[in-house]
Scaffold this active site. Structure first.
Site, short mmCIF file in Angstrom:
data_model
loop_
_atom_site.label_atom_id
_atom_site.label_comp_id
_atom_site.label_asym_id
_atom_site.label_seq_id
_atom_site.Cartn_x
_atom_site.Cartn_y
_atom_site.Cartn_z
CG ASP A 141 59.97 80.56 71.91
OD1 ASP A 141 60.54 81.12 70.94
OD2 ASP A 141 58.75 80.69 72.15
CG HIS A 142 64.21 82.64 70.75
ND1 HIS A 142 65.30 83.16 71.40
CD2 HIS A 142 63.13 83.20 71.32
CE1 HIS A 142 64.91 84.02 72.30
NE2 HIS A 142 63.59 84.07 72.29
CD GLU A 143 68.94 82.78 70.46
OE1 GLU A 143 70.11 83.14 70.67
OE2 GLU A 143 67.95 83.54 70.55
CB CYS A 144 65.47 75.97 73.91
SG CYS A 144 64.33 77.04 74.77
CB CYS A 161 67.97 81.84 75.81
SG CYS A 161 68.07 82.87 74.35
#
Ligand SMILES: CC(C)(COP(=O)(O)OP(=O)(O)OC[C@H]1O[C@@H](n2cnc3c(N)ncnc32)[C@H](O)[C@@H]1OP(=O)(O)O)[C@@H](O)C(=O)NCCC(=O)NCCS
Length: 212
Positions: A141-144, A161
């Protein structure tokens, strides 16, 4: 994109998946390297036993268009990255391989030699390092951030994250909750629900995940 010719290090089950992905993308497999497999799974594609046999094959091939490298080793550890570096040292390119049915955000980045298989997802601003495998239906998912050599097994889910260290293996269907850190060389068991940071080198499993 013009047809690319790939040498694939590893000739087991994961290599068969990667070979079909190459064919689907209009690429060509030209050689397999694996000492633990007895027979090439693809007619006309030679199975070379080891690095020395590959060097001989490369010499016999002579000059030609630059080859591309893929590493189809699923097990955890540094082997995938080391094999990729070895192939790069012989002048091969190491493009990321992405299945057309994977969903990859235009704001994400994929490192060299990483593989994103069918129905995997890479969301906005995610950063995937070199030689990672995002297996079928894995979700980032986002910003991982994934450092090099990470393998997300089929259906593994990283919430937003999450930071995954070098050479981590995340088992099939495991879930890592948002903003957690997983230290390098850790192993997360199939189906685990990770609710706390995981120290480097630890193996955890269960819901909530505990050291095993
Ligand atoms: C977690 C894991 C790495 C542990 O492997 P291992 O060190 O060989 O551990 P063992 O199989 O000896 O099991 C040790 C204990 O943990 C338990 N255990 C193992 N895996 C478990 C899991 N995923 N969830 C819950 N418990 C688990 C076992 O039942 C056993 O418990 P017991 O001592 O009470 O009998 C492994 O079981 C696993 O889940 N691997 C991921 C497999 C996968 O996703 N493959 C995808 C390939 S693409």
């Amino acid at each position: 994109m013009p047809e690319r010719a790939f040498v694939c290090w590893g000739a087991g089950g994961h290599a068969q998946v990667i070979a079909e992905l190459m064919a689907r993308n209009g690429d060509r497999l030209v050689a397999l390297v694996d000492g633990a497999v007895v027979q090439s799974f693809m007619d006309g594609v030679p199975l070379l036993r080891d690095a020395q046999a590959l060097d001989i094959w490369l010499q016999a091939r002579g000059e030609g268009p630059v080859l591309s490298a893929a590493v189809a080793i699923g097990r955890c550890g540094p082997d995938r990255m080391q094999s990729l570096q070895w192939l790069r040292a012989r002048g091969m390119e190491a493009p990321a391989l992405c299945h057309p049915l994977a969903s990859i955000s235009p704001s994400s980045t994929l490192g060299m030699g990483s593989q994103v298989l069918a129905f995997a997802l890479v969301a906005a601003q995610a950063r995937v390092g070199d030689a990672c495998i995002l297996n079928h239906k894995a979700s980032v998912d986002h910003e991982c951030v994934l450092e090099e050599g990470v393998h997300l097994a089929p259906g593994a889910t990283l919430c937003g994250c999450v930071h995954i260290g070098k050479n981590v293996f995340v088992g099939a269907g495991a879930v890592v909750m948002p903003r957690l850190h997983v230290g390098e060389n850790a192993v997360i068991g199939a189906g685990a629900v990770v609710t706390r940071n995981v120290p480097a080198g630890a193996t955890v499993a269960g819901n909530p995940a505990r050291a095993v």
